[in-house]
Design a protein around this motif. Structure first.
Motif, PDB file in Angstrom:
ATOM      1  N   GLY A 184      34.098  36.836  36.589  1.00 58.82           N
ATOM      2  CA  GLY A 184      33.772  38.092  35.938  1.00 58.82           C
ATOM      3  C   GLY A 184      34.909  38.603  35.076  1.00 58.82           C
ATOM      4  O   GLY A 184      36.060  38.162  35.211  1.00 58.82           O
ATOM      5  N   THR A 185      34.600  39.534  34.207  1.00 61.93           N
ATOM      6  CA  THR A 185      35.590  40.127  33.303  1.00 61.93           C
ATOM      7  C   THR A 185      35.454  41.649  33.347  1.00 61.93           C
ATOM      8  O   THR A 185      34.428  42.181  33.787  1.00 61.93           O
ATOM      9  CB  THR A 185      35.380  39.648  31.856  1.00 61.93           C
ATOM     10  N   PRO A 186      36.461  42.366  32.892  1.00 61.95           N
ATOM     11  CA  PRO A 186      36.347  43.828  32.818  1.00 61.95           C
ATOM     12  C   PRO A 186      35.202  44.224  31.877  1.00 61.95           C
ATOM     13  O   PRO A 186      34.797  43.435  31.017  1.00 61.95           O
ATOM     14  CB  PRO A 186      37.695  44.259  32.250  1.00 61.95           C
ATOM     15  N   PRO A 187      34.673  45.429  32.006  1.00 62.39           N
ATOM     16  CA  PRO A 187      33.590  45.871  31.113  1.00 62.39           C
ATOM     17  C   PRO A 187      34.039  45.858  29.647  1.00 62.39           C
ATOM     18  O   PRO A 187      35.186  46.180  29.331  1.00 62.39           O
ATOM     19  CB  PRO A 187      33.310  47.304  31.584  1.00 62.39           C
TER      20      PRO A 187
ATOM     21  N   ALA B 105      38.139  48.028  26.618  1.00 58.34           N
ATOM     22  CA  ALA B 105      38.815  46.928  25.922  1.00 58.34           C
ATOM     23  C   ALA B 105      40.269  46.759  26.333  1.00 58.34           C
ATOM     24  O   ALA B 105      40.851  45.681  26.179  1.00 58.34           O
ATOM     25  CB  ALA B 105      38.738  47.146  24.410  1.00 58.34           C
ATOM     26  N   GLY B 106      40.896  47.811  26.882  1.00 58.20           N
ATOM     27  CA  GLY B 106      42.300  47.745  27.249  1.00 58.20           C
ATOM     28  C   GLY B 106      42.547  47.397  28.700  1.00 58.20           C
ATOM     29  O   GLY B 106      43.683  47.480  29.172  1.00 58.20           O
ATOM     30  N   LEU B 107      41.509  46.988  29.416  1.00 56.56           N
ATOM     31  CA  LEU B 107      41.613  46.710  30.843  1.00 56.56           C
ATOM     32  C   LEU B 107      41.680  45.199  31.089  1.00 56.56           C
ATOM     33  O   LEU B 107      41.064  44.412  30.381  1.00 56.56           O
ATOM     34  CB  LEU B 107      40.403  47.296  31.568  1.00 56.56           C
ATOM     35  N   THR B 108      42.433  44.786  32.113  1.00 58.24           N
ATOM     36  CA  THR B 108      42.477  43.385  32.515  1.00 58.24           C
ATOM     37  C   THR B 108      41.847  43.222  33.888  1.00 58.24           C
ATOM     38  O   THR B 108      41.675  44.201  34.622  1.00 58.24           O
ATOM     39  CB  THR B 108      43.920  42.847  32.551  1.00 58.24           C
ATOM     40  N   GLY B 109      41.506  41.981  34.230  1.00 58.51           N
ATOM     41  CA  GLY B 109      40.853  41.730  35.513  1.00 58.51           C
ATOM     42  C   GLY B 109      41.586  40.689  36.342  1.00 58.51           C
ATOM     43  O   GLY B 109      41.916  39.614  35.840  1.00 58.51           O
ATOM     44  N   TRP B 110      41.861  40.999  37.589  1.00 65.53           N
ATOM     45  CA  TRP B 110      42.487  40.055  38.517  1.00 65.53           C
ATOM     46  C   TRP B 110      41.412  39.476  39.417  1.00 65.53           C
ATOM     47  O   TRP B 110      40.655  40.210  40.062  1.00 65.53           O
ATOM     48  CB  TRP B 110      43.549  40.771  39.351  1.00 65.53           C
ATOM     49  N   TYR B 111      41.324  38.149  39.481  1.00 65.51           N
ATOM     50  CA  TYR B 111      40.365  37.490  40.366  1.00 65.51           C
ATOM     51  C   TYR B 111      40.826  37.695  41.805  1.00 65.51           C
ATOM     52  O   TYR B 111      41.820  37.133  42.241  1.00 65.51           O
ATOM     53  CB  TYR B 111      40.274  36.012  40.019  1.00 65.51           C
TER      54      TYR B 111
END
Length: 276
Positions: free
Chosen positions: A154-157, A161-167
């Motif tokens: 998955g990815t951030p919404p 646009a300025g958000l990152t995602g940690w698995y």
């Protein structure tokens, strides 16, 4: 002496159809010979090793049996041979994928021991909260992401646009193993958090802050651009003997019909400092 009249050459109108066609037949015959030579040369050329493994099996029993491709020297193979290691990146250096069996790149700076894994009895689960990459001016929050129903990460919404995602099923940044953080390269409104990720190169610094107050610094060891259909899963998610991080975003060609990019940009980095 009686002078004999010279034999006149027939004019175009006087030539027979065979005489008029003869030059064209000679040219066609010459070209046909060249074609036969070219086909023969191509049939003798060795198969090129593109790093993908053995050639595909034949479709029918009467065809040539499966063969392992002949390895062609780098200077002769050109762009068809994938490098055996992940490249260092750098200014004006094209990003290319490494062979699927290639290992993660070697650390670019002295490695420090991983942070011991947080105790399970802790009431508040430790998580990464912020990532900073000075070279490309990234200073972004981190949220947890997981796999979707199709088994894709998955990815951030897109609205953030300025958000990152940690698995969240990967190691915590700083702990033993590869921690995975992704982010969008762009949205319909414009560039996103990892828009300049492809500019990173060996030796650049990445800082990840954690909810337990610890700050981890990772040093980039390599960067590649790989097709999504040939994603190097083992190199990205495989076990490591130290603490590493992977930053992932999209790259390549954007398909306006599917709204997806063809490739991924992958940054590899190793823990080089920790505090807190």
């Amino acid at each position: 002496m009686t002078e004999q009249p010279m034999t006149e050459q027939p004019t175009t109108e006087q030539r027979t159809p065979m005489q008029r066609a003869l030059p064209g037949l000679l040219i066609a015959g010459s070209l046909g010979g060249v074609g036969i030579v070219m086909v023969t040369l191509l049939s003798l050329a060795p198969p090129v090793d593109d790093g993908s493994g053995p050639l595909a099996a034949p479709a029918a029993a009467h065809e040539t049996p499966t063969m392992v491709p002949t390895k062609v020297p780098m200077e002769n193979a050109g762009a068809f041979v994938l490098p055996a290691t992940v490249g260092p990146g750098g200014k004006d250096v094209p990003l290319t994928p490494a062979r699927l069996e290639a290992p993660p790149p070697l650390a670019a700076a002295p490695v420090v021991p991983a942070i011991p894994k947080a105790r399970k009895k802790s009431t508040a689960k430790v998580r990464p909260t912020r990532i900073k990459i000075p070279k490309i001016k990234v200073n972004a929050s981190i949220r947890s992401v997981t796999l979707d129903k199709q088994g894709k990460l998955g990815t951030p919404p897109l609205s953030k646009a300025g958000l990152t995602g940690w698995y969240r099923h990967s190691p915590l940044p700083g702990e033993l193993g590869p921690s995975i953080i992704n982010g969008h390269v762009s949205t319909r409104r414009g560039p996103a958090v990892f828009d300049r990720l492809r500019e990173l190169a060996k030796g650049d610094q990445i800082y990840v802050y954690r909810s337990d107050g610890k700050v981890t610094r990772f040093t980039v060891s390599g960067i590649e651009q790989a097709g999504k259909n040939t994603f190097p899963t083992k190199r990205v998610y495989g076990n490591t003997t130290n603490s590493q991080i992977r930053l992932i975003t999209c790259g390549g060609v954007y398909n306006k019909t599917t709204h997806h990019y063809t490739d991924n940009i992958i940054v590899y980095a190793t823990l080089s400092k920790k505090k807190g």
